[in-house]
Design a protein around this motif. Structure first.
Motif, PDB file in Angstrom:
ATOM      1  N   MET A   1     -53.269  57.839   4.550  1.00 20.08           N
ATOM      2  CA  MET A   1     -51.910  57.732   5.078  1.00 20.08           C
ATOM      3  C   MET A   1     -51.057  56.915   4.099  1.00 20.08           C
ATOM      4  SD  MET A   1     -50.567  56.294   8.764  1.00 20.08           S
ATOM      5  CE  MET A   1     -51.359  57.665   9.579  1.00 20.08           C
ATOM      6  N   ALA A   2     -49.812  57.380   3.881  1.00 18.31           N
ATOM      7  CA  ALA A   2     -48.938  56.701   2.932  1.00 18.31           C
ATOM      8  C   ALA A   2     -48.529  55.334   3.465  1.00 18.31           C
ATOM      9  CB  ALA A   2     -47.701  57.547   2.674  1.00 18.31           C
ATOM     10  N   ARG A   3     -48.483  54.348   2.563  1.00 17.97           N
ATOM     11  CA  ARG A   3     -48.040  53.019   2.949  1.00 17.97           C
ATOM     12  C   ARG A   3     -46.527  53.024   3.138  1.00 17.97           C
ATOM     13  NH1 ARG A   3     -50.335  51.957  -1.802  1.00 17.97           N
ATOM     14  NH2 ARG A   3     -48.446  50.900  -2.522  1.00 17.97           N
ATOM     15  N   SER A   4     -46.039  52.106   3.976  1.00 23.23           N
ATOM     16  CA  SER A   4     -44.607  52.058   4.252  1.00 23.23           C
ATOM     17  C   SER A   4     -43.796  51.721   3.011  1.00 23.23           C
ATOM     18  CB  SER A   4     -44.326  51.027   5.349  1.00 23.23           C
ATOM     19  OG  SER A   4     -44.733  49.736   4.931  1.00 23.23           O
ATOM     20  N   ASP A   5     -44.459  51.083   2.005  1.00 24.77           N
ATOM     21  CA  ASP A   5     -43.733  50.694   0.800  1.00 24.77           C
ATOM     22  C   ASP A   5     -44.044  51.601  -0.378  1.00 24.77           C
ATOM     23  OD1 ASP A   5     -46.335  49.974   0.399  1.00 24.77           O
ATOM     24  OD2 ASP A   5     -45.913  47.957  -0.359  1.00 24.77           O
ATOM     25  N   GLU A   6     -44.545  52.802  -0.089  1.00 22.54           N
ATOM     26  CA  GLU A   6     -44.911  53.722  -1.171  1.00 22.54           C
ATOM     27  C   GLU A   6     -43.717  54.031  -2.064  1.00 22.54           C
ATOM     28  OE1 GLU A   6     -46.651  58.264  -1.813  1.00 22.54           O
ATOM     29  OE2 GLU A   6     -46.544  57.388   0.186  1.00 22.54           O
ATOM     30  N   PHE A   7     -42.522  54.089  -1.463  1.00 29.14           N
ATOM     31  CA  PHE A   7     -41.308  54.413  -2.213  1.00 29.14           C
ATOM     32  C   PHE A   7     -40.395  53.202  -2.328  1.00 29.14           C
ATOM     33  CE2 PHE A   7     -42.846  58.343  -0.281  1.00 29.14           C
ATOM     34  CZ  PHE A   7     -42.937  59.165  -1.385  1.00 29.14           C
ATOM     35  N   GLY A   8     -41.002  52.018  -2.362  1.00 24.36           N
ATOM     36  CA  GLY A   8     -40.236  50.788  -2.529  1.00 24.36           C
ATOM     37  C   GLY A   8     -40.126  49.999  -1.246  1.00 24.36           C
ATOM     38  N   ASP A   9     -39.854  48.719  -1.404  1.00 29.26           N
ATOM     39  CA  ASP A   9     -39.671  47.853  -0.244  1.00 29.26           C
ATOM     40  C   ASP A   9     -38.389  48.218   0.502  1.00 29.26           C
ATOM     41  OD1 ASP A   9     -41.962  46.457  -0.921  1.00 29.26           O
ATOM     42  OD2 ASP A   9     -40.859  44.975  -2.131  1.00 29.26           O
ATOM     43  N   PRO A  10     -38.362  47.984   1.813  1.00 24.72           N
ATOM     44  CA  PRO A  10     -37.149  48.288   2.587  1.00 24.72           C
ATOM     45  C   PRO A  10     -35.921  47.587   2.016  1.00 24.72           C
ATOM     46  CG  PRO A  10     -38.987  47.815   4.057  1.00 24.72           C
ATOM     47  CD  PRO A  10     -39.462  47.488   2.669  1.00 24.72           C
ATOM     48  N   VAL A  11     -34.789  48.269   2.107  1.00 25.87           N
ATOM     49  CA  VAL A  11     -33.497  47.718   1.670  1.00 25.87           C
ATOM     50  C   VAL A  11     -32.613  47.593   2.902  1.00 25.87           C
ATOM     51  CG1 VAL A  11     -31.424  48.112   0.280  1.00 25.87           C
ATOM     52  CG2 VAL A  11     -33.681  48.715  -0.633  1.00 25.87           C
ATOM     53  N   GLU A  12     -32.030  46.425   3.107  1.00 26.91           N
ATOM     54  CA  GLU A  12     -31.179  46.194   4.272  1.00 26.91           C
ATOM     55  C   GLU A  12     -29.715  46.457   3.916  1.00 26.91           C
ATOM     56  OE1 GLU A  12     -32.073  42.240   5.601  1.00 26.91           O
ATOM     57  OE2 GLU A  12     -33.767  42.934   6.818  1.00 26.91           O
ATOM     58  N   LEU A  13     -29.062  47.249   4.773  1.00 29.66           N
ATOM     59  CA  LEU A  13     -27.648  47.561   4.597  1.00 29.66           C
ATOM     60  C   LEU A  13     -26.902  47.145   5.858  1.00 29.66           C
ATOM     61  CD1 LEU A  13     -27.890  51.162   3.072  1.00 29.66           C
ATOM     62  CD2 LEU A  13     -27.591  49.004   1.844  1.00 29.66           C
ATOM     63  N   GLU A  14     -25.701  46.633   5.673  1.00 32.29           N
ATOM     64  CA  GLU A  14     -24.894  46.206   6.814  1.00 32.29           C
ATOM     65  C   GLU A  14     -23.892  47.301   7.167  1.00 32.29           C
ATOM     66  OE1 GLU A  14     -21.915  44.774   9.340  1.00 32.29           O
ATOM     67  OE2 GLU A  14     -21.499  45.331   7.252  1.00 32.29           O
ATOM     68  N   ALA A  15     -23.835  47.617   8.446  1.00 31.96           N
ATOM     69  CA  ALA A  15     -22.880  48.628   8.909  1.00 31.96           C
ATOM     70  C   ALA A  15     -22.649  48.423  10.398  1.00 31.96           C
ATOM     71  CB  ALA A  15     -23.411  50.038   8.660  1.00 31.96           C
ATOM     72  N   GLY A  16     -21.418  48.549  10.815  1.00 33.27           N
ATOM     73  CA  GLY A  16     -21.112  48.444  12.231  1.00 33.27           C
ATOM     74  C   GLY A  16     -21.500  47.115  12.836  1.00 33.27           C
ATOM     75  N   GLY A  17     -21.487  46.070  12.022  1.00 29.77           N
ATOM     76  CA  GLY A  17     -21.861  44.761  12.517  1.00 29.77           C
ATOM     77  C   GLY A  17     -23.344  44.559  12.685  1.00 29.77           C
ATOM     78  N   ARG A  18     -24.147  45.482  12.160  1.00 30.03           N
ATOM     79  CA  ARG A  18     -25.598  45.380  12.249  1.00 30.03           C
ATOM     80  C   ARG A  18     -26.207  45.498  10.862  1.00 30.03           C
ATOM     81  NH1 ARG A  18     -27.301  45.722  17.422  1.00 30.03           N
ATOM     82  NH2 ARG A  18     -25.841  46.638  18.930  1.00 30.03           N
ATOM     83  N   VAL A  19     -27.429  45.029  10.739  1.00 37.07           N
ATOM     84  CA  VAL A  19     -28.203  45.225   9.527  1.00 37.07           C
ATOM     85  C   VAL A  19     -29.251  46.298   9.816  1.00 37.07           C
ATOM     86  CG1 VAL A  19     -29.799  44.183   7.886  1.00 37.07           C
ATOM     87  CG2 VAL A  19     -27.828  42.883   8.723  1.00 37.07           C
TER      88      VAL A  19
END
Length: 346
Positions: A1-19
């Motif tokens: 099973m593919a790891r969650s970071d296979e395509f890089g670590d998560p990137v956080e974006l801010e939108a609508g007052g949320r991350v």
């Protein structure tokens, strides 16, 4: 099973007052975009939606959407998802939508840009939008004219059909707002004044299609059966049937080049090229030209003249054209069998 970071670590974006976390941000969604035909990733898609967030939310806000998911990009398998699982974030806005047979589903409502980013993170390459607002589900407020090119029809012919559509709407005191489909067709939207439902709007588009076909029989057809259309542009009135949804404006299509279903001004009709309108180029268009649909909500139109034409046709014995096959038989509907298979009288 593919790891969650296979395509890089998560990137956080801010939108609508949320991350919103974009997981596997380096996963390729579009393999061939731009002059050098570079790859574009899930993170590129999310950032595109941030860049066009204002016009995007102007057209999507408070609308339920059907999700078209491509978890592994446009060259992977896909599926439609109407039901939002209970495991989804608690901050997501949802509503109950009904299919024509009465099946209820929990659908996503786009209440802010964070909802769009959440969908993009799910590999959504298509927000198919219902024609009502979630806060007023009993009324439809969009008349949608789908100018669908039959095989052999050029985009120049579709442009010409769109121009004739604009002119007829103007005669009726209505204002149309065009967009590319992101492929070979053109959609024209009309903001409808309060008080109408999808049945009335579908009847209005049936009447509009009939008149366009009468005036331009070599270019435009209102024939439901493909065998009768020939090399003409079909006015697909059934896109307005109750419970139908349509690919939303500003959405990236599931094509290798990341083409976008892009609103444009009527002054661009003769030059608009859907192939070059991608997640790379559309943000610059918006920055330079603004939103061609900005005033749509201020241009509410009455569909009464078209509804009256449809009713007059029924009174004269002209049947309602066939509905899609998944719908129950409707009153006044023509036989739902293609002409070549219809039983001929003895």
């Amino acid at each position: 099973m593919a790891r969650s970071d296979e395509f890089g670590d998560p990137v956080e974006l801010e939108a609508g007052g949320r991350v919103v976390a974009i997981t596997n941000p380096g996963k390729v969604m579009f393999p061939s975009v731009g002059p050098g035909k570079e790859e574009r990733t899930k993170l590129d898609l999310a950032r595109y939606y941030l860049e066009v967030g204002e016009p995007l939310m102007r057209t999507l806000s408070d609308r339920a959407v059907l999700l078209e998911r491509y978890p592994n990009g446009v060259r992977g398998t896909s599926f439609f998802q109407k039901r939002i699982p209970d495991s989804a974030p608690g901050w997501l806005t949802t509503t109950t939508v009904q299919t024509i047979n009465g099946t209820a589903s929990r659908a996503l409502v786009i209440s802010d840009l964070a909802h769009v980013l959440w969908a993009a993170n799910q590999g959504v390459l298509g927000l198919h939008v219902w024609q009502f607002r979630a806060t007023h589900p009993e009324e439809a407020d969009e008349l949608r004219i789908d100018l669908d090119p039959s095989p052999g029809v050029t985009f120049e012919m579709t442009r010409e059909a769109a121009g004739f559509t604009r002119d007829l709407l103007a005669e009726l005191g209505m204002v149309g707002f065009p967009k590319t489909t992101g492929s070979k067709g053109i959609h024209v939207y009309v903001r409808v004044e309060p008080g109408w439902d999808s049945f009335a709007i579908r009847g209005a588009v049936v009447a509009l299609g009939r008149e366009l076909a009468r005036r331009h029989p070599d270019l435009i057809t209102d024939r439901w059966w493909k065998e009768e259309r020939g090399e003409r542009v079909f006015v697909d009135f059934n896109q307005n049937a109750p419970h139908k949804n349509m690919f939303g404006a500003w959405g990236a299509r599931p094509r290798v080049g990341a083409q976008v279903s892009t609103p444009f001004g009527w002054d661009e009709l003769d030059s608009i090229d859907p192939e070059v309108l991608t997640i790379d180029t559309v943000p610059a268009r918006v920055a330079e030209r603004g939103d061609p649909w900005e005033l749509m909500d201020d241009a509410e139109c009455s569909i009464a003249p078209l509804v009256e034409r449809f009713a007059a046709d029924l009174a004269d014995g002209v049947p309602d054209p066939p509905w899609p096959p998944q719908y129950p038989k409707m009153p006044n509907e023509a036989p739902r069998v293609q002409p070549s298979r219809a039983r001929r009288p003895d």
